[in-house]
Design an enzyme around this catalytic site. Structure first.
Site, PDB file in Angstrom:
ATOM      1  N   GLY A 178       0.860  -1.112  -0.113  1.00 41.35           N
ATOM      2  CA  GLY A 178      -0.040   0.089  -0.054  1.00 41.35           C
ATOM      3  C   GLY A 178       0.821   1.305  -0.158  1.00 41.35           C
ATOM      4  O   GLY A 178       0.273   2.576   0.091  1.00 41.35           O
ATOM      5  N   ARG A 214       4.620 -11.031  -7.313  1.00 45.02           N
ATOM      6  CA  ARG A 214       4.326  -9.982  -8.374  1.00 45.02           C
ATOM      7  C   ARG A 214       3.363  -8.881  -7.750  1.00 45.02           C
ATOM      8  O   ARG A 214       2.527  -9.412  -6.913  1.00 45.02           O
ATOM      9  CB  ARG A 214       3.900 -10.477  -9.682  1.00 45.02           C
ATOM     10  CG  ARG A 214       5.038 -11.431  -9.932  1.00 45.02           C
ATOM     11  CD  ARG A 214       4.962 -11.943 -11.589  1.00 45.02           C
ATOM     12  NE  ARG A 214       5.704 -13.011 -12.160  1.00 45.02           N
ATOM     13  CZ  ARG A 214       7.124 -12.486 -12.425  1.00 45.02           C
ATOM     14  NH1 ARG A 214       7.699 -11.346 -12.322  1.00 45.02           N
ATOM     15  NH2 ARG A 214       7.975 -13.471 -12.968  1.00 45.02           N
ATOM     16  N   ALA A 215       3.140  -7.889  -8.578  1.00 46.83           N
ATOM     17  CA  ALA A 215       2.147  -6.879  -8.134  1.00 46.83           C
ATOM     18  C   ALA A 215       0.625  -7.426  -8.051  1.00 46.83           C
ATOM     19  O   ALA A 215       0.343  -8.091  -9.024  1.00 46.83           O
ATOM     20  CB  ALA A 215       2.253  -5.898  -8.756  1.00 46.83           C
ATOM     21  N   THR A 223      -2.258  -5.287  -6.624  1.00 52.04           N
ATOM     22  CA  THR A 223      -2.956  -3.953  -6.777  1.00 52.04           C
ATOM     23  C   THR A 223      -1.883  -2.927  -6.950  1.00 52.04           C
ATOM     24  O   THR A 223      -2.472  -1.563  -7.073  1.00 52.04           O
ATOM     25  CB  THR A 223      -3.972  -3.568  -5.981  1.00 52.04           C
ATOM     26  OG1 THR A 223      -3.241  -3.404  -4.533  1.00 52.04           O
ATOM     27  CG2 THR A 223      -5.008  -4.640  -5.760  1.00 52.04           C
ATOM     28  N   THR A 278       7.916  -6.825  -5.174  1.00 53.77           N
ATOM     29  CA  THR A 278       9.250  -7.006  -5.437  1.00 53.77           C
ATOM     30  C   THR A 278       9.722  -8.068  -6.330  1.00 53.77           C
ATOM     31  O   THR A 278      10.824  -7.802  -6.932  1.00 53.77           O
ATOM     32  CB  THR A 278       9.609  -7.745  -3.723  1.00 53.77           C
ATOM     33  OG1 THR A 278       9.328  -6.654  -2.737  1.00 53.77           O
ATOM     34  CG2 THR A 278      10.944  -7.963  -3.575  1.00 53.77           C
ATOM     35  N   ASP A 301      -7.918  -7.002  -1.417  1.00 52.20           N
ATOM     36  CA  ASP A 301      -7.325  -8.268  -0.884  1.00 52.20           C
ATOM     37  C   ASP A 301      -7.947  -7.952   0.746  1.00 52.20           C
ATOM     38  O   ASP A 301      -7.615  -6.946   1.228  1.00 52.20           O
ATOM     39  CB  ASP A 301      -5.978  -8.531  -0.994  1.00 52.20           C
ATOM     40  CG  ASP A 301      -5.122  -7.347  -0.692  1.00 52.20           C
ATOM     41  OD1 ASP A 301      -3.929  -7.801  -0.422  1.00 52.20           O
ATOM     42  OD2 ASP A 301      -5.551  -6.203  -0.462  1.00 52.20           O
ATOM     43  N   SER A 358      -2.302 -15.278   3.216  1.00 51.99           N
ATOM     44  CA  SER A 358      -1.310 -15.403   2.356  1.00 51.99           C
ATOM     45  C   SER A 358      -0.068 -15.113   2.341  1.00 51.99           C
ATOM     46  O   SER A 358       1.105 -15.877   2.103  1.00 51.99           O
ATOM     47  CB  SER A 358      -1.826 -14.191   0.939  1.00 51.99           C
ATOM     48  OG  SER A 358      -0.749 -13.956   0.207  1.00 51.99           O
ATOM     49  N   LYS A 405      -2.670   1.180   2.502  1.00 58.24           N
ATOM     50  CA  LYS A 405      -3.573   0.146   2.678  1.00 58.24           C
ATOM     51  C   LYS A 405      -4.004   0.049   3.860  1.00 58.24           C
ATOM     52  O   LYS A 405      -5.235  -0.164   4.022  1.00 58.24           O
ATOM     53  CB  LYS A 405      -2.748  -1.205   2.189  1.00 58.24           C
ATOM     54  CG  LYS A 405      -3.698  -2.461   2.454  1.00 58.24           C
ATOM     55  CD  LYS A 405      -2.863  -3.767   2.048  1.00 58.24           C
ATOM     56  CE  LYS A 405      -2.452  -3.684   0.635  1.00 58.24           C
ATOM     57  NZ  LYS A 405      -2.005  -5.074   0.263  1.00 58.24           N
TER      58      LYS A 405
END
Length: 502
Positions: free
Chosen positions: A179, A206-207, A209, A214, A267, A275, A299
């Site tokens: 975020g 991977r991205a 949103t 990273t 999410d 996750s 976020k």
């Protein structure tokens, strides 16, 4: 009716359906008609000793698909691996056991461990459609997972994949809940911790949103799609790695759920915890630091929300045997200068190379997290300067470059060919930056799919700016993407709040 009556020639459609197996049939196809298949139906396809369950798309016009053939998306083709002239046998799959469990959750029932296990098994076996998975993700959103359910989901996600065993060695790890654009501390932290002699096998996403994950940023500099044996070789040689978790089958259902969450653009807290911690446990980590940035456009937007998330993380970590340390950090503005894979990689390298222009906020955040991890690894108060020593001496840079070489070779990040400044509309002081709108601008410019695309910040909160001075630059790989992002930025001038001098 014979097996041949249920079979069709298999063709490659040449369509990327982003990990979802899809099959295309002509509406006049005899199998489509006789089996009563309709658009979006789930169809089982057997070819030799391989099978896949795919979603059906019906072709109603055009001559590109013969009536005696079925075309497969890239993902379905990879699953079946049919040879030249191969035929597939089509049938109705058995209804997935998870369907009734998902329906129960939609109607508000609490799920137990066995029910979460069922959903994860069916998701991994591709028995669930994207509609089923979207219903599950939505039913678990907001506060619809309690602590026990979050623990159950975490264990089910870990149990659906492999778990790495590093023997009796202590394995450290870190994660940021996200975020906050540009907050790319992981490569720096991994380099410092590995240079200090600890094990830190970092798997990254991977991205979802954001303009870059990273793994997206690291992939600009070195390969990240390693398998488990290759990952082990890197870690054994260098003490650490930064690889994409999606290729390792460590909590593999997480990548399936991420595929659903990305277009939904959300999410939930429970799924976020499951996750993160399922992947940490699957990677063999024992001690983990979690960074939670808090800010009005991050976020996590309040200290109260951070406390609630921390409590859930701590409860799940204790249940699955992880030693967890949580760091609450400032999430009021982006970190560093670059937002987007290549631009964030440049910031990382500036810090590791001790460049005078290195972003101080990124350096300080990485050093703080590295210090915490070194202490968790058994350090004493005297080690509080160890992280800084490893960075300032160049040891961290050397270890990072060695990790890159071990993962397949280092590449220098490059700028995008098309750039456009966005300037201050008035004199004054920058008092706020909207993280979400800056991130949105970078995504509209093409990030992360276009690695060189993104936003380069030229001003930070607290800076005094003059009318016409650049606030940030939009970087894009095509003129169209540049114009698209520029239009969005022009229509949202409040993403930088500038207060005029009194």
């Amino acid at each position: 009716m014979t097996v041949e009556d249920h079979s069709l020639r298999l063709l490659l459609a040449g369509i990327d359906t982003y990990s979802q197996p899809v099959v295309y049939m002509h509406e006049d196809c005899h199998v489509c008609r006789s089996e009563g298949f309709r658009a979006l139906a789930r169809v089982r396809i057997d070819c030799g000793d391989r099978w896949v369950i795919a979603s059906l798309n019906v072709v109603t016009d055009g001559d590109w698909l013969p009536v005696d053939a079925a075309a497969l998306s890239d993902t379905a083709w990879a699953a079946l691996q049919p040879g030249d002239g191969a035929r597939g046998v089509f049938s109705h799959p058995e209804p997935p056991a998870a369907a009734s469990v998902i329906r129960a959750k939609v109607y508000g029932e609490r799920l137990g461990q066995a029910q979460f296990d069922t959903i994860m098994r069916d998701a991994l076996a591709q028995r669930l459609s994207d509609l089923d998975l979207a219903a599950f993700v939505t039913a678990c959103a907001a506060d619809r997972l309690d602590f026990d359910e979050t623990i159950g989901l975490t264990r089910a996600m870990q149990g659906a994949g492999e778990t790495l065993d590093w023997g009796d060695r202590l394995v450290l790890d870190k994660h940021c809940v996200g975020g906050l654009p540009g907050n790319r501390t992981t490569p720096i932290v991994v380099a410092i911790v590995a240079a200090a002699g600890h094990l830190i096998p970092k798997t990254s996403s991977r991205a979802i949103t954001s303009p870059a994950g990273t793994a997206d940023t690291m992939e600009v500099m070195a390969p990240v799609a390693l398998d488990i044996p290759a990952m082990r070789r890197v870690v054994e040689a260098q003490g650490g790695c930064i690889v994409w978790g999606g290729g390792l089958r460590l909590s593999p259902v997480d990548d399936i759920l991420i595929r659903i969450e990305r277009p939904l653009d959300f999410d939930s807290e429970g799924q976020l915890v499951a996750s993160v911690l399922s992947k940490k446990a699957a990677a063999g980590a024992k001690r983990v630091v979690i960074d939670i940035p808090v800010g009005p456009t991050a976020k996590v937007r309040s200290q109260a929300a951070a406390a609630a998330l921390s409590a859930r993380l701590e409860a799940v970590a204790e249940a699955i045997g992880l030693d967890l340390m949580i760091q609450i950090s400032d999430g009021s503005q982006p970190v560093g200068q670059g937002i987007g894979p290549a631009l964030e990689a440049m910031d990382v390298l500036k810090v590791l190379r001790r460049d005078p222009d290195a972003p101080a906020d990124l350096r300080d955040r990485a050093l703080n997290l590295a210090r915490v991890l070194l202490d968790m690894g058994g350090g004493t108060a005297a080690r509080h300067n160890r992280a800084r020593e490893l960075l300032d001496s160049g040891e961290a840079e050397r270890r990072f470059m060695a990790i890159c070489e071990a993962q397949g070779g280092f590449a220098e990040p490059q700028f995008a060919p098309h750039r456009m400044p966005v300037v201050a509309p008035r004199d004054g002081m920058v008092t706020a930056i909207d993280n979400r709108r800056i991130a949105r601008t970078a995504k509209l410019a093409g990030a992360p799919q276009r690695p060189r695309a993104g936003v380069l910040l030229r001003a930070q909160r607290g800076d005094t700016v003059h009318r016409g001075a650049p606030l940030f630059e939009i970087h894009a790989e095509t003129p169209g993407e540049l114009a698209y992002a520029q239009d969005y930025a022009a229509s949202h001038p409040a993403m930088f709040r500038i207060e005029e001098p009194s």
